[in-house]
Write a protein that holds these residues in place. Structure first.
Motif, PDB file in Angstrom:
ATOM      1  N   THR A 271       0.421  -1.291   0.071  1.00 33.31           N
ATOM      2  CA  THR A 271       0.018  -0.013   0.318  1.00 33.31           C
ATOM      3  C   THR A 271       0.606   1.471  -0.173  1.00 33.31           C
ATOM      4  OG1 THR A 271      -1.858  -1.449   1.273  1.00 33.31           O
ATOM      5  CG2 THR A 271      -1.747   1.036   1.137  1.00 33.31           C
ATOM      6  N   VAL A 272       2.017   1.673   1.024  1.00 35.46           N
ATOM      7  CA  VAL A 272       2.539   2.510   1.570  1.00 35.46           C
ATOM      8  C   VAL A 272       3.301   2.753  -0.249  1.00 35.46           C
ATOM      9  CG1 VAL A 272       4.470   1.193   1.773  1.00 35.46           C
ATOM     10  CG2 VAL A 272       3.903   3.845   2.724  1.00 35.46           C
ATOM     11  N   ARG A 273       3.708   1.440  -0.963  1.00 35.67           N
ATOM     12  CA  ARG A 273       4.693   1.944  -2.471  1.00 35.67           C
ATOM     13  C   ARG A 273       3.685   2.781  -3.405  1.00 35.67           C
ATOM     14  NH1 ARG A 273       8.077  -1.705  -4.791  1.00 35.67           N
ATOM     15  NH2 ARG A 273       7.535  -3.688  -3.508  1.00 35.67           N
ATOM     16  N   ARG A 274       2.641   2.435  -3.549  1.00 36.39           N
ATOM     17  CA  ARG A 274       1.522   3.294  -4.277  1.00 36.39           C
ATOM     18  C   ARG A 274       1.444   4.580  -3.666  1.00 36.39           C
ATOM     19  NH1 ARG A 274      -1.285  -1.461  -2.987  1.00 36.39           N
ATOM     20  NH2 ARG A 274      -1.663  -3.427  -4.349  1.00 36.39           N
ATOM     21  N   LEU A 275       1.855   5.415  -2.328  1.00 34.69           N
ATOM     22  CA  LEU A 275       1.791   6.812  -2.400  1.00 34.69           C
ATOM     23  C   LEU A 275       3.270   7.631  -2.981  1.00 34.69           C
ATOM     24  CD1 LEU A 275       0.261   5.995   1.674  1.00 34.69           C
ATOM     25  CD2 LEU A 275      -0.895   5.975  -0.766  1.00 34.69           C
ATOM     26  N   TRP A 276       4.189   6.988  -2.747  1.00 33.39           N
ATOM     27  CA  TRP A 276       4.979   7.740  -3.269  1.00 33.39           C
ATOM     28  C   TRP A 276       5.101   8.179  -4.205  1.00 33.39           C
ATOM     29  CZ3 TRP A 276       8.247   2.890  -0.732  1.00 33.39           C
ATOM     30  CH2 TRP A 276       8.270   2.784   0.654  1.00 33.39           C
ATOM     31  N   VAL A 277       4.639   8.455  -5.196  1.00 31.67           N
ATOM     32  CA  VAL A 277       5.160   9.605  -6.344  1.00 31.67           C
ATOM     33  C   VAL A 277       5.202  10.977  -6.209  1.00 31.67           C
ATOM     34  CG1 VAL A 277       2.845   8.160  -6.955  1.00 31.67           C
ATOM     35  CG2 VAL A 277       2.103  10.429  -5.600  1.00 31.67           C
ATOM     36  N   PRO A 278       5.785  11.661  -7.462  1.00 32.43           N
ATOM     37  CA  PRO A 278       6.269  12.732  -7.406  1.00 32.43           C
ATOM     38  C   PRO A 278       5.011  13.480  -7.249  1.00 32.43           C
ATOM     39  CG  PRO A 278       6.654  11.785  -9.165  1.00 32.43           C
ATOM     40  CD  PRO A 278       5.858  10.837  -8.580  1.00 32.43           C
TER      41      PRO A 278
ATOM     42  N   ALA B  59      12.540  18.336   5.931  1.00 31.52           N
ATOM     43  CA  ALA B  59      14.177  18.766   6.728  1.00 31.52           C
ATOM     44  C   ALA B  59      13.092  19.758   7.476  1.00 31.52           C
ATOM     45  CB  ALA B  59      14.523  19.955   5.672  1.00 31.52           C
ATOM     46  N   GLY B  60      11.671  20.261   6.695  1.00 33.50           N
ATOM     47  CA  GLY B  60      11.808  21.114   7.746  1.00 33.50           C
ATOM     48  C   GLY B  60       9.729  20.857   9.056  1.00 33.50           C
ATOM     49  N   ARG B  61       9.456  19.667   8.521  1.00 37.32           N
ATOM     50  CA  ARG B  61       8.809  19.095   9.257  1.00 37.32           C
ATOM     51  C   ARG B  61       9.685  18.428  10.381  1.00 37.32           C
ATOM     52  NH1 ARG B  61       4.437  15.216   8.848  1.00 37.32           N
ATOM     53  NH2 ARG B  61       3.541  16.639   7.393  1.00 37.32           N
ATOM     54  N   THR B  62      10.771  18.100  10.029  1.00 41.65           N
ATOM     55  CA  THR B  62      11.598  17.650  11.665  1.00 41.65           C
ATOM     56  C   THR B  62      12.416  18.641  12.360  1.00 41.65           C
ATOM     57  OG1 THR B  62      13.510  16.629  10.311  1.00 41.65           O
ATOM     58  CG2 THR B  62      11.934  14.591  10.406  1.00 41.65           C
ATOM     59  N   GLU B  63      12.164  19.682  11.630  1.00 42.37           N
ATOM     60  CA  GLU B  63      13.416  20.275  13.067  1.00 42.37           C
ATOM     61  C   GLU B  63      12.681  21.352  13.370  1.00 42.37           C
ATOM     62  OE1 GLU B  63      14.620  25.144  11.239  1.00 42.37           O
ATOM     63  OE2 GLU B  63      13.750  24.219   9.912  1.00 42.37           O
ATOM     64  N   GLU B  64      11.601  21.521  14.067  1.00 37.67           N
ATOM     65  CA  GLU B  64      10.637  22.058  15.480  1.00 37.67           C
ATOM     66  C   GLU B  64      11.140  20.870  16.426  1.00 37.67           C
ATOM     67  OE1 GLU B  64       6.292  23.417  16.332  1.00 37.67           O
ATOM     68  OE2 GLU B  64       6.479  23.168  14.495  1.00 37.67           O
ATOM     69  N   ALA B  65      10.606  19.181  15.237  1.00 32.55           N
ATOM     70  CA  ALA B  65      10.479  18.237  16.393  1.00 32.55           C
ATOM     71  C   ALA B  65      11.922  18.271  17.317  1.00 32.55           C
ATOM     72  CB  ALA B  65      10.525  16.882  15.829  1.00 32.55           C
TER      73      ALA B  65
ATOM     74  N   ARG C 133      12.800  13.236  -3.521  1.00 32.30           N
ATOM     75  CA  ARG C 133      11.222  13.953  -3.340  1.00 32.30           C
ATOM     76  C   ARG C 133       9.519  13.087  -3.733  1.00 32.30           C
ATOM     77  NH1 ARG C 133      14.968  15.639  -1.293  1.00 32.30           N
ATOM     78  NH2 ARG C 133      16.627  17.835  -0.581  1.00 32.30           N
ATOM     79  N   PHE C 134       9.663  12.502  -2.791  1.00 33.73           N
ATOM     80  CA  PHE C 134       8.271  11.889  -2.910  1.00 33.73           C
ATOM     81  C   PHE C 134       7.572  12.541  -1.978  1.00 33.73           C
ATOM     82  CE2 PHE C 134      10.819   8.823  -3.554  1.00 33.73           C
ATOM     83  CZ  PHE C 134      10.844   8.041  -5.518  1.00 33.73           C
TER      84      PHE C 134
ATOM     85  N   VAL D 155       6.860  15.879   1.816  1.00 35.16           N
ATOM     86  CA  VAL D 155       7.724  15.814   0.786  1.00 35.16           C
ATOM     87  C   VAL D 155       9.358  15.508   1.559  1.00 35.16           C
ATOM     88  CG1 VAL D 155       8.702  16.734  -1.473  1.00 35.16           C
ATOM     89  CG2 VAL D 155       6.672  17.126  -1.352  1.00 35.16           C
ATOM     90  N   GLY D 156       9.697  14.044   0.565  1.00 29.73           N
ATOM     91  CA  GLY D 156      10.544  13.375   1.610  1.00 29.73           C
ATOM     92  C   GLY D 156      11.474  12.680   0.940  1.00 29.73           C
TER      93      GLY D 156
END
Length: 303
Positions: A135-142, A153-159, A194-195, A223-224
């Motif tokens: 299932t997760v393989r199908r979600l990895w699209v541009p 990078a932005g999402r994890t900076e705050e974390a 950049r998926f 995206v990452g």
């Protein structure tokens, strides 16, 4: 039109009831009115509010004007789910629940109806992991040109900042926290992937459907690189590994097996899994579930 009273599920009320943020509290109080407004605007008939439901949204089972079943979702404003509709539009039903309608003002989403009581967690572990990987393989699209999704990078900076602060209050976990913070610094910079990622993928986020057996729900899109999404799957049912014999070796085998099955670098998957395990462990310990937090940190140490 709905005739039955609309009441937010107790789980949602309990999760948000202590939130001192004014907009969130106001949203919760006005939720019955928001639901009724969408029912009227989209000519939906309410069947029932899904309970116990989630901790950051209300989901109601409805019927469209032609009798087709659907699910009406109203997420908490300002949370990661704000971009859920945009991600579902990109996927257009490929590996994920299909978006039927959306309303920018309220954040409401009208989704195809899935079998809410049947997730991948109902399957034996080996079968569940296999189906989840597919299932997760199908979600990895541009993500598309000019996308507005957050970057990894932005999402994890705050974390990472929160992790540093929380780690200071847990000196015993210091070495793991330091390693996790360093991994967060180096991993995004060293990847060119950049998926569009689900962002919150786990077995419980994959429900049984009608047009295809399994479909993902509830993304927190980002995206990452793919290893970040897959790390959530490594951590799924980690308690089962902890309870078994040879737990440390089993954890490392799971990393290797999932990485190889989806052509993801083992070391990068190990790094993101450790980072996410430490973040979750510190967070759980700080919010009261100390036992679960300690188990997550132990799992991270095995990696």
């Amino acid at each position: 039109m709905a005739t039955a009273p609309i009441e937010p599920p107790q789980r949602l009320v309990s999760s948000l009831g202590g939130d001192q943020d004014g907009p969130v509290r106001s949203w919760l109080e006005g939720l019955p009115t928001l639901v009724q407004q969408r029912l009227d605007a989209w000519e939906l008939t309410l069947e029932r509010v899904h309970a116990p439901g989630g901790r950051s949204s209300l989901v109601a089972f409805v019927r469209q004007q032609d009798g087709t079943p659907a699910a009406l979702k109203l997420p908490v404003p300002g949370r990661a789910s704000a971009q859920e509709g945009a991600a579902l539009t990109v996927w257009d039903g490929w590996g994920a629940v299909r978006l039927l309608r959306s309303d920018d003002a309220s954040g409401a989403l009208l989704l195809e109806r899935l079998r809410a009581s049947v997730s991948l967690r109902s399957l034996p572990e080996a079968k569940a992991l296999l189906e989840a990987a597919g299932t997760v393989r199908r979600l990895w699209v541009p993500p598309g040109e000019g996308h507005a999704f957050a970057t990894l990078a932005g999402r994890t900076e705050e974390a990472a900042e929160a992790l540093r602060s929380a780690g200071a209050a847990a000196p015993a976990a210091g070495p793991l926290v330091d390693e996790a913070v360093e991994l967060r610094r180096t991993l995004p910079a060293a990847s060119e992937e950049r998926f569009l990622l689900h962002g919150a993928f786990r077995q419980g986020k994959v429900l049984a459907g009608e047009r295809t057996p399994w479909l993902a729900i509830g993304p927190a899109p980002v995206v990452g690189e793919r290893a970040y999404d897959l790390a959530g799957l490594v951590l799924d049912r980690f308690e089962d590994l902890v309870a078994g014999s040879g737990a440390a070796a089993a954890a490392r085998r799971r990393v290797a097996k999932l990485a190889d099955s989806l052509d993801v670098d083992r070391d990068r998957l190990r790094g993101w899994t450790l980072y996410r395990a430490v973040c979750a462990g510190i967070r759980e310990s700080a919010t009261g579930d100390r036992q679960r937090g300690e188990l997550l940190l132990e799992f991270a140490a095995w990696l």
